[in-house]
Every structure is written in C-alpha cells, then in structure tokens.
Enzyme design. Structure first.
Site, PDB file in Angstrom:
ATOM      1  N   LYS A 134      -1.171   4.767   8.532  1.00 24.57           N
ATOM      2  CA  LYS A 134      -2.481   4.662   8.261  1.00 24.57           C
ATOM      3  C   LYS A 134      -3.260   4.432   9.895  1.00 24.57           C
ATOM      4  CE  LYS A 134      -3.224   1.369   5.126  1.00 24.57           C
ATOM      5  NZ  LYS A 134      -3.160  -0.148   4.150  1.00 24.57           N
ATOM      6  N   ASN A 176       0.943  -1.264  -0.135  1.00 28.53           N
ATOM      7  CA  ASN A 176      -0.161   0.019   0.203  1.00 28.53           C
ATOM      8  C   ASN A 176       0.894   1.146  -0.115  1.00 28.53           C
ATOM      9  OD1 ASN A 176      -2.630  -1.307   2.176  1.00 28.53           O
ATOM     10  ND2 ASN A 176      -2.111  -1.646  -0.195  1.00 28.53           N
TER      11      ASN A 176
END
Length: 445
Positions: free
Chosen positions: A284, A279
C-alpha cells in the site's frame, strides 16, 4: 543476451575481524581503545559484569551502560516480559516494554546483536498492561538491531487500533534480520525519523484481534506513517505474509519511502487461513485517508513481488502524487496493480510512473488511465503464461534466507530461457543484463 552486467560502482566497508578469545565477530568500529563488547543472557544477572562468562539479564540494563561504538550480544533463549516499564496513564495511553533512547553516532553506532548462531526471542505475550503497548520503543539514533525475534505484543482492550512489535521514532537506525510475528498490530512501524534501514527482515502472522476498528483491520507487516522532513527510510530484502491487514503500508507518510527487493503475500486473512480479515494489500504505497492533501510524498516500489493477497498486489491508495513503480511482479491479486489516486480538485485519477512491471493472474490492473505507464506486460504485444517463468509456485516463499541474510533464490516468477519478457523493459537506473532490462522483479540469469 549479452553477458555484460550493468551496475553502479560498489564500495566496500572495512571487514570485521574475529576475536579468537570470544569466538565472535567484532565489528570494525568496536575495535577502538574505548569501545566495549557486552553480553546478555536469559540466565544472566544485571549485577554481573556483562562479560561473556558473567552476562547481564536485560536489554534495559545494557542500554543504561553502553556508549557509542559498543556492541551488546544477546545469547539465545527467551526474554519474557510481563509488564511495561511505566504504568498506563489511561486505557488509551501508550507504554513500552523496552526503551532504546541512548544514541550512537554515524561513525560509532550502538549494536544490539544476536550472538552468532543463536536466536534471542523477545516474548511479550505475558504483558497485561491495559493500554497500547510497544514491545520496543526506539527513540535513539544510530542504533543497529540484528538477529532478534519479536513476538506476541498484545492489545488488552478494545479501545485502541493496535499495538506494535517495534515502534521507531529515531533516525539513521538499522533493523536487520528481525523476525516479527504474532503481534496484535504491525510488526515494525516507523512513526518518525529519517534514514532508517529495515534490512532482510520478516513480519508475518500478525493479527489485531481486539482492534477498535474491527478485528484484523490494523495488523500490517511493516508500516511507515512519517511526517514531512524525514526522508530516506528504506525497506530492503523484507518479507511480509499472513498479516491480517496489509503487508507494507505507507498511508499518511509525508516523507519519501523506498521499498526495494521485497515480497508480500497472502495478507488480508486471519493468519494461516482463508478467512477474510483486513484490507489485504501487498504494498500500500501511500494515501492520506482518501481525500487530496498538499505536500504528499513520492514513494518508490521496485523489484517487489506480490501474490495471492486478498486485495491489490500494489496499490496507490488514493495517493496525491505519482509514485515510481519499477520492475515489480504482481500475480493473482485483486487487482495486481491499482493506481487509484486523487487529483487536486478531489476527483479520482490514475497516478503513478510504471515501468517494466509484470501483471499476471487475478485482475491485471485498475485505474491506470492517466498514469505515466510504458514497457509493462499489459501494454506490450506479449502473451503472459506459465511458460514464461521457471515456476509460478506460491509455496515455499518463507524458506530460510541465504547465509548472508538475503532472500532465498527461488525459481518462482523468474523468467525462463525462452521467455519473451526478456529485454523488453527500459532503463530506469537499476542494474540489468543484456540489451535492455527484463520485465518483472528478477533479471534472467
């Protein structure tokens, strides 16, 4: 600016003392009548006494002996592991090389520390167990690991998502000055437990080549995917770089997590290359797999720096509550701040409380409509340019830490004397100099 430094009162723990006989620092709680100091060395023997002159050979033996308040010093060198301490029940089972299940207490933690000035390396690259592997499985409470290197935890089949350098399910533990690298999964992963502190630690160059979800998709630097009822986990003074997936990942965390004064860069690539992998998010900050769920937790990301990540610098990741994002600097990410959240009806919305942040370079923001956002560079009448900073260099961020283990003081992204970003923030409860907080991760000196 005024020279006043506004900061909360500080408290100081009792100072450690030096044992002249051992020439090592003895923690305060290890000075009691019953607390013991032991030693482990790659050249030791578990049949020895555990003294400095006759050290043990393994952490497993040390763990079988220690009691609350004891300290175990690990001498420098390599502690190599070739198999787990139990057999794989199946190819998708979980095993570990080192289990730390014996607990200390709040007043008398158990310490597993590097001997001062030496580096013990726990090397798991030789393990051939055909299932998911935990290098360390920390199930105990009130433990303190300090100064250890953890490398090379493998994944030996393609039926599993990842293995882990450290897997944590205990509470009130401290993980300090750890160096975690070359693992086929996250360097450090908090699966359960509350009140854990990950302090001044680095996790880098982790790559899950054999992940069932695709090569590189699950090797984060740090992760916390904890259930409800386990608040108080904190990452402070940590760095994550060249991890094939994300730097810090809080997906599926149902208890609040704080990320403070930490850096994350060049994640989402095969380590040390420009080849895309996972990713690639710097921080995150939550999410539960894309849809709305009840009981989401509010996280905090503050005084953080994210740059040159393959995807977002700071990402809400479909989170369901508004996290706090205070005094962060995000540079040359794609985008720098992505506040994509999920409303109770399942529709997409911007979610987050954003104050005093800098977005510069790359794409600045995405999905900020609907957020509680003010005093950020994209809202103020200021022009952000290189001249606002002493430097915008993206090299040298892996420099050695200061003597006390804190992050090195670099000129990059620190505000210049003429910067118009000084005193442009608003008070969010963090220390600041001058009439008002500066923007970004660093207060001007």
């Amino acid at each position: 600016m005024r020279s006043t430094w506004i900061t909360p009162p500080r408290t100081f723990a009792a100072a450690a003392v030096v044992s002249a006989a051992a020439c090592v620092v003895v923690p305060p709680s290890a000075r009691g009548a019953t607390a013991q100091v032991y030693y482990v060395s790659p050249t030791g023997s578990d049949s020895a006494s555990g003294s400095k002159s006759a050290p043990w050979a393994s952490m497993a033996h040390a763990q079988s002996v220690v009691q609350p308040g004891d300290t175990v010093y690990f001498r420098g060198g390599t502690y190599a592991y070739t198999r787990a301490n139990s057999a794989c029940a199946s190819r998708t089972a979980r095993v570990d090389a080192i289990t730390l299940s014996r607990s200390g207490t709040a007043a008398a933690p158990i310490r597993y520390w590097a001997y001062p000035g030496e580096t013990p390396v726990f090397d798991f690259t030789g393990m051939r167990d055909d299932c998911r592997i935990k290098g360390f499985d920390v199930t105990g409470d009130h433990l303190h690991l300090k100064g250890l290197e953890v490398k090379g935890v493998p994944q030996n089949n393609e039926l599993n998502h990842e293995s882990w350098g450290l897997w944590i399910s205990g509470s009130h533990n401290t993980f300090e000055l750890l160096d975690l690298y070359d693992n086929m999964g996250p360097g450090l992963f908090i699966q359960n437990g509350g009140g854990n502190l990950v302090l001044n630690s680095d996790s880098h160059d982790n790559y899950d080549a054999h992940s069932s979800g695709g090569a590189g998709e699950n090797a984060d630097g740090f992760g916390a995917h904890i259930p409800a009822g386990n608040a108080g986990n904190v990452f402070r003074g940590c760095r994550a770089w060249w991890n094939s997936d994300d730097g810090f990942d809080l997906i599926r965390a149902f208890s609040s997590v704080t990320i403070d004064n930490s850096w994350s860069w060049r994640n989402g690539y095969l380590p040390e290359t420009s080849t895309a992998a996972g990713n690639g998010v710097g921080f995150k900050a939550g999410g539960y797999g894309g849809g709305y769920v009840e009981g989401g937790a509010k996280h905090t990301v503050r005084n953080a720096v994210a740059f040159a990540n393959r995807a977002s610098g700071i990402y809400a990741n479909h989170h369901t509550v508004a996290n706090d994002y205070f005094n962060n600097t995000s540079y040359a990410n794609h985008p720098d701040f992505n506040m994509l959240g999920v409303a109770p009806d399942g529709t997409s919305t911007g979610l987050g409380v954003l104050r005093n942040n800098i977005a510069y370079g790359g794409t600045l923001t995405a999905n900020t409509a609907g957020t509680d956002s003010s005093h950020n560079t994209w809202e103020l009448n200021v022009t952000v340019s290189d001249s606002q900073f002493k430097s915008v260099s993206t090299s040298g961020w892996d420099a050695p830490r200061d003597a006390d283990g804190s992050l090195p003081v670099l000129p990059a992204f620190r505000l210049s004397g003429s910067s118009t970003l000084v005193d442009q923030g608003t008070d969010v409860g963090l220390p600041y100099r001058g009439a008002a907080p500066d923007l970004g991760a660093f207060e001007a000196r």
